[in-house]
Design an enzyme around this catalytic site. Structure first.
Site, PDB file in Angstrom:
ATOM      1  N   GLU A 178      -1.038  -8.692   5.285  1.00 51.41           N
ATOM      2  CA  GLU A 178      -0.858  -8.906   6.724  1.00 51.41           C
ATOM      3  C   GLU A 178      -2.157  -8.806   7.507  1.00 51.41           C
ATOM      4  O   GLU A 178      -2.195  -9.150   8.691  1.00 51.41           O
ATOM      5  CB  GLU A 178       0.172  -7.905   7.276  1.00 51.41           C
ATOM      6  CG  GLU A 178      -0.324  -6.495   7.505  1.00 51.41           C
ATOM      7  CD  GLU A 178      -0.414  -5.637   6.244  1.00 51.41           C
ATOM      8  OE1 GLU A 178      -0.689  -4.427   6.382  1.00 51.41           O
ATOM      9  OE2 GLU A 178      -0.226  -6.169   5.127  1.00 51.41           O
ATOM     10  N   HIS A 232      -3.229  -5.317   1.563  1.00 49.03           N
ATOM     11  CA  HIS A 232      -2.592  -5.610   2.848  1.00 49.03           C
ATOM     12  C   HIS A 232      -2.663  -7.107   3.155  1.00 49.03           C
ATOM     13  O   HIS A 232      -3.581  -7.557   3.851  1.00 49.03           O
ATOM     14  CB  HIS A 232      -3.291  -4.845   3.967  1.00 49.03           C
ATOM     15  CG  HIS A 232      -3.100  -3.364   3.928  1.00 49.03           C
ATOM     16  ND1 HIS A 232      -2.123  -2.718   4.654  1.00 49.03           N
ATOM     17  CD2 HIS A 232      -3.758  -2.403   3.239  1.00 49.03           C
ATOM     18  CE1 HIS A 232      -2.195  -1.417   4.423  1.00 49.03           C
ATOM     19  NE2 HIS A 232      -3.180  -1.199   3.559  1.00 49.03           N
ATOM     20  N   CYS A 272       0.833  -1.203   0.000  1.00 44.98           N
ATOM     21  CA  CYS A 272       0.000   0.000   0.000  1.00 44.98           C
ATOM     22  C   CYS A 272       0.872   1.260   0.000  1.00 44.98           C
ATOM     23  O   CYS A 272       1.481   1.587  -1.008  1.00 44.98           O
ATOM     24  CB  CYS A 272      -0.979  -0.042   1.173  1.00 44.98           C
ATOM     25  SG  CYS A 272      -2.366   1.128   1.010  1.00 44.98           S
TER      26      CYS A 272
END
Length: 219
Positions: A176, A174, A83
């Site tokens: 994660e 993202h 990002c």
């Protein structure tokens, strides 16, 4: 060999730091937060996490990490920008000045609109996993152009969502923030690290959005 050479660092200035560290821990890779230029020494790779790109660029300059990252890159350090990290690594930022400018891509910052326009979806990135994986987009940029040395890993609609060259990986979403470990395994392998042989499309059944709070990381 420096002991850190088997480790991946996560830039610890702003953004999803602990979540990345948690995912790296889950795939069995040594990981540590990075706040100072000296902490880049000997790392196999560095993740520049999502956050706010303008804020991150200022903090990188204040802490002298911008030049340190460029130097590390020149010495072979692998980089992954998620990002805002992708924005910082791009050679062109539409309508704005680029920052690190290390990857031959053009990005359009905040291309999807405001925070309210964030969304989730599944998509197939064949080089990363054999089955579709979950993606989380939060005030995401779009990669709108890629140079000849850039390989597109994921194309969605009218934009590129993931790409790489020989030394850098970028994702506008993202990984994660999902139970998928596929992109973290992919980056670890890009860094020359060994990870457990498994189905890269499989989701971690033990993961929750609060999983990272179980671990304590220290500088």
């Amino acid at each position: 060999m420096n002991a850190a050479a088997g480790a991946i660092g996560v830039l610890d200035l702003q953004g999803g730091v602990q979540e990345h560290l948690d995912h790296l821990r889950r795939i069995g890779v040594a990981a540590r937060p990075v706040k100072r230029a000296a902490e880049l020494d000997g790392l196999a790779g560095l993740i520049i996490p999502g956050g706010e790109s303008t804020c991150l660029s200022r903090l990188l300059t204040i802490f002298g990490l911008d030049d340190a990252i460029r130097q590390g890159y020149g010495n072979g350090l692998k980089l992954w920008g998620t990002c805002a990290g992708a924005i910082l690594l791009a050679r062109e930022n539409v309508g704005e000045m680029p920052f690190l400018g290390l990857m031959d891509i053009a990005v359009n910052r905040n291309a999807f609109g405001s925070q309210l326009d964030s969304f989730n979806r599944d998509a197939l990135a064949p080089a990363v996993a054999r089955e579709p994986i979950p993606l989380t987009f939060i005030r995401a940029p779009k990669i709108v152009q890629a140079g000849p040395g850039v390989r597109i890993l994921l194309q969605l609609d009218d934009y590129i969502a993931a790409a790489e060259d020989d030394q850098i990986l970028v994702t506008v979403f993202h990984p994660e923030l999902t139970p998928s470990l596929a992109f973290h395994r992919y980056f670890a392998r890009k860094c020359g690290l060994k990870v457990a042989e498994t189905d890269d499309a499989a989701l971690d059944p033990d993961w929750t959005p609060q999983s990272w709070t179980r671990f304590s990381y220290h500088v």
